[in-house]
Design an enzyme around this catalytic site. Structure first.
Site, PDB file in Angstrom:
ATOM      1  N   TRP A 101      -5.496   2.664  -4.051  1.00 52.24           N
ATOM      2  CA  TRP A 101      -4.407   3.649  -4.025  1.00 52.24           C
ATOM      3  C   TRP A 101      -4.097   4.128  -5.429  1.00 52.24           C
ATOM      4  CZ3 TRP A 101      -4.756   5.110   0.579  1.00 52.24           C
ATOM      5  CH2 TRP A 101      -4.939   4.210   1.625  1.00 52.24           C
ATOM      6  N   ASP A 168       4.380   3.502  -6.550  1.00 53.95           N
ATOM      7  CA  ASP A 168       4.050   3.532  -5.129  1.00 53.95           C
ATOM      8  C   ASP A 168       4.385   2.153  -4.572  1.00 53.95           C
ATOM      9  OD1 ASP A 168       2.923   3.496  -2.629  1.00 53.95           O
ATOM     10  OD2 ASP A 168       0.880   3.959  -3.278  1.00 53.95           O
ATOM     11  N   LYS A 192       5.091   0.030   6.666  1.00 53.57           N
ATOM     12  CA  LYS A 192       4.926  -1.418   6.503  1.00 53.57           C
ATOM     13  C   LYS A 192       6.285  -2.060   6.803  1.00 53.57           C
ATOM     14  CE  LYS A 192       1.044  -0.174   4.339  1.00 53.57           C
ATOM     15  NZ  LYS A 192      -0.288  -0.212   4.885  1.00 53.57           N
TER      16      LYS A 192
END
Lengths: 357, 357
Positions: A101, A168, A192
C-alpha cells in the site's frame, strides 16, 4: 458450526451491528421504510452522519482543528487525493515504504510533486518497519502506512518529524489510542475495524485544506467536502450507517483503550503459540514490529500448508490463507474478533503440532 | 400505515430486495457469516459481481465491445473521470445543458479540454429539453443527461451525431430500453432504479479506454478498472450485491420493456390528473419532454403548498417536496414504485381539489 472469521478485509464486524443493520434495511426506526430508500438529506440520515462524526471525534479525541469526512473510493483514492490536495508542483513529500500500500501511495504521489522515499524495507519483502528515520524539515508532509495488512507489520511508534504526518490507517484505526496531534491527515478505508467496504474516513487538519494551486474537480477537493459536510453528492448512506453502529459498539465496549487491551490480549495469545510451536514461524523478522491486527506466519515445511488449512476449516476457522505476496497464513484479529476465536486457532495449532511434529 | 415512497433518491427499491439483503447481512447463503465480512475475492462475492455484470449486459443487450464497471464516487466523479479519460488537451467535447447535473459536468470537463455547450435551457430554468441540436463532427463526444431529476425533464430521443454519445443516466437507467450502440459511455449512480447509494455503473466502449495522454492515478483510469474487473481495490461490496438483487428483480418482472410499460402507465395516470386538476400546474413547459421518472409540479396558489403536503402525509405519501431549485412538488416514480402508489397520490390530488377548488 460456529465460525471464527480471520478474514483480512472485508472482515469481521460485531454481530450486534449486523443485526441492527438488517433491521434498518427493512424498517428504519419503525418508519415503514428502509434507511436505503430515504433522502440523504432527511433528518433521519442527517442524524446518522452527525452521530458518526461525533463518535469519530470522541473516540479519537479530535479537536475542532480537524475536519472529519466520510468519502468513497477507498484508501486507494486517498493515495492520489492526499498529494493532489497537499503537495503543489515543485514541493517535496517524504514517504516511508513498508509494503504494497505504501508503494502504491508513492507511485501516485509522484504524479503530483517530488517524492523522497526516506526508508524502505522492500529488499526484505517488507518483513520489518525501518527505524531511525531522518525527516528533513523541507518536506510538505511525511506519509506512512500505520499497519501493513499484507506483511503483518505495524508502527508502534511515530517517526520524529517537524512536518505533519500523513497516515493510511485503513487496517488499524480505532484499534488503539492515537496521538492525533502528530498528524495532518489520517485516512482509512472502513472495511476493517470501522465498518463495511464502501466508505473512507478522512481526518484532516483544516488549515491544510484549500491550499492546492492546481485546479481540482469538486469531488477531489477536500475543501469542497468540508464545506458540504461530506454531502457534496449522495454519500454511501448504508456504509456510513454501519460505521456509525460499529463506532457506537466500540464506545460501548470502553473505547480505544478497551480495544487496545483486547487486541493486545489476542496478539499475545497468538504470538506466544507461534513462538513455541515447532511447525510454524513468523514472517516478520523484527518481533517488535509485529502487527496486532494481522499476524502473518508460515509452515516450516511447505507440505504442511494444506493439511493445516483443512484442520482450521474443520474447526470453523475462515479466511486464514495468507496473501500471495507472503504465502502461508494470515490471522487477522480485528476489534470485533473475540478472544475465543484466537483460542480456537491456538488449540488447532497445538493439535496440529502434536499430530505432525 | 402503508407508505408510498416518492423520494427522488435515494429512493424506493423492491421490498423483496430489502428482505433478501437483510438476510445476507446476518447470514449469507447459510454460511454463518455476513456477506459484509468476507473477502471481496471470495468465490461468493466473485459470483455476485459476475451475476451483476451479466444482468447489466442482458438487460441492456450489451455486446462484448462494452466494458461494465462497478465503481464508487457517484455520477459526480464521472463528471471529471469522463473528460479526464476521453478528452485530451486541446480536444473538444460537446455538452448539452439541461439542468444542474449537466452544468456540473460541463464545469468539470473544462478542467481537461475545450467544451462547446451546443444547447442550453438554463434561461427557462431548465423547463424543457432543447431540440434540433447541430453536432459538429470534430467533437470527441457529445455529453447529455438523459433524465433531469431536479427539473422533471427527460430525453425521449437521442441527438443525431456522428460522434459517440456520453450520458449520465443516473436517474433513468434500467427504466426503459436504450439503443446502447449510440453511446460510447453511459454512467449512473445506482441510487434510483439500480440499487442503493454507494456504487456507480459505468458502461464504456472498450476502444475508448486507455487513450488518455495525461498521467492518471490508477483509481481514475477506466483501463485499470477494466483490467481488474472493477476490483483494483476493495469494491463497495454490499451496494453491488443490492444492485445485483435489483437487476434480478427487473429481469423477473420482464426486463426493460416491462419496466417501460409500467413506468408509462404510472406517468400517464399522474400527468392526466395534473392536466385536469385546477389547483396544480406542471413545471415542464414542453409536455413532450416530461420525465417518466420525476414529475415536477407547482400549486397554482403558493398558500396551497403546505396543506397539500400535509394531506399527502396523512395518506402515507413520503418525499413529495420539490427540490429548492424548482419549488413545489416532485413525484418520483421509479421502477419499484407500484401503480397503486400513484393512484393514491392522484386520489389525494382529486380530494384536495374538491376541498379547495
Amino acid at each position: 458450526m460456529k465460525k471464527h472469521n480471520f478474514n483480512a478485509g472485508p472482515s469481521i464486524l460485531p454481530s450486534e451491528v449486523f443485526a441492527q443493520a438488517a433491521e434498518a434495511m427493512v424498517n428504519y426506526q419503525d418508519s415503514g421504510l428502509s434507511l436505503l430508500e430515504i433522502s440523504h438529506r432527511s433528518k433521519e440520515f442527517e442524524a446518522v452522519i452527525a452521530e458518526a462524526e461525533a463518535l469519530v471525534r470522541e473516540l479519537l479525541g479530535l479537536t475542532d482543528d480537524f475536519a472529519v469526512l466520510f468519502l468513497s473510493g477507498g484508501a486507494s483514492s486517498q493515495f492520489f487525493m492526499a498529494p493532489m490536495n497537499l503537495l503543489n508542483e515543485g514541493e517535496t513529500a517524504g514517504y516511508l515504504d513498508t509494503g504494497s500500500w505504501s508503494s502504491k501511495a508513492i507511485k501516485e504521489a509522484k504524479l503530483f510533486g517530488k517524492v523522497e522515499v526516506l526508508a524502505s524495507s522492500k529488499a526484505e519483502n517488507y518483513a520489518y518497519i525501518p527505524s531511525q528515520v531522518e525527516v528533513p524539515g523541507h518536506l510538505k508532509y511525511l506519509h506512512l502506512t500505520s499497519n501493513n495488512t499484507i506483511f503483518g507489520t505495524q508502527y508502534h511508534w511515530w517517526p520524529a518529524a517537524s512536518v505533519p504526518l500523513v497516515a493510511d490507517m485503513s487496517s488499524d484505526i480505532f484499534s488503539r489510542p492515537v496521538d492525533v496531534s502528530r498528524f495532518g491527515l489520517i485516512y482509512a478505508g472502513a472495511q476493517k475495524n470501522m465498518g463495511p467496504a464502501g466508505v473512507t474516513l478522512v481526518i484532516l487538519r483544516k488549515d491544510l485544506a484549500g491550499k492546492a494551486q492546481r485546479p481540482l474537480p469538486a469531488m477531489l477537493d477536500y475543501q469542497v467536502h468540508i464545506e458540504n459536510g461530506s454531502m457534496y453528492n449522495t454519500p454511501p448512506v448504508y456504509a456510513i450507517y454501519l460505521s456509525m453502529l460499529t463506532l457506537r459498539w466500540i464506545k460501548e465496549q470502553g473505547g480505544l483503550k478497551a480495544m487496545d487491551k483486547r487486541n493486545r490480549e489476542k496478539a499475545r495469545l497468538f504470538y506466544h503459540e507461534l513462538d513455541h510451536n515447532p511447525l510454524f514461524k513468523g514472517n516478520v523478522i523484527a518481533p517488535e514490529d509485529r502487527s496486532l491486527m494481522n499476524a502473518t506466519f508460515l509452515p516450516l515445511r511447505p507440505e504442511l500448508e494444506k493439511p493445516f488449512l483443512d484442520q482450521c476449516k474443520a474447526a470453523g476457522i475462515e479466511g486464514l490463507k495468507g496473501h500471495r505476496s507472503v504465502g502461508g497464513f494470515r490471522a487477522s484479529m480485528y476489534n470485533a474478533m473475540p478472544v475465543e476465536s484466537v483460542q480456537v486457532l491456538v488449540e488447532v495449532m497445538k493439535d496440529f503440532a502434536r499430530a505432525n511434529g
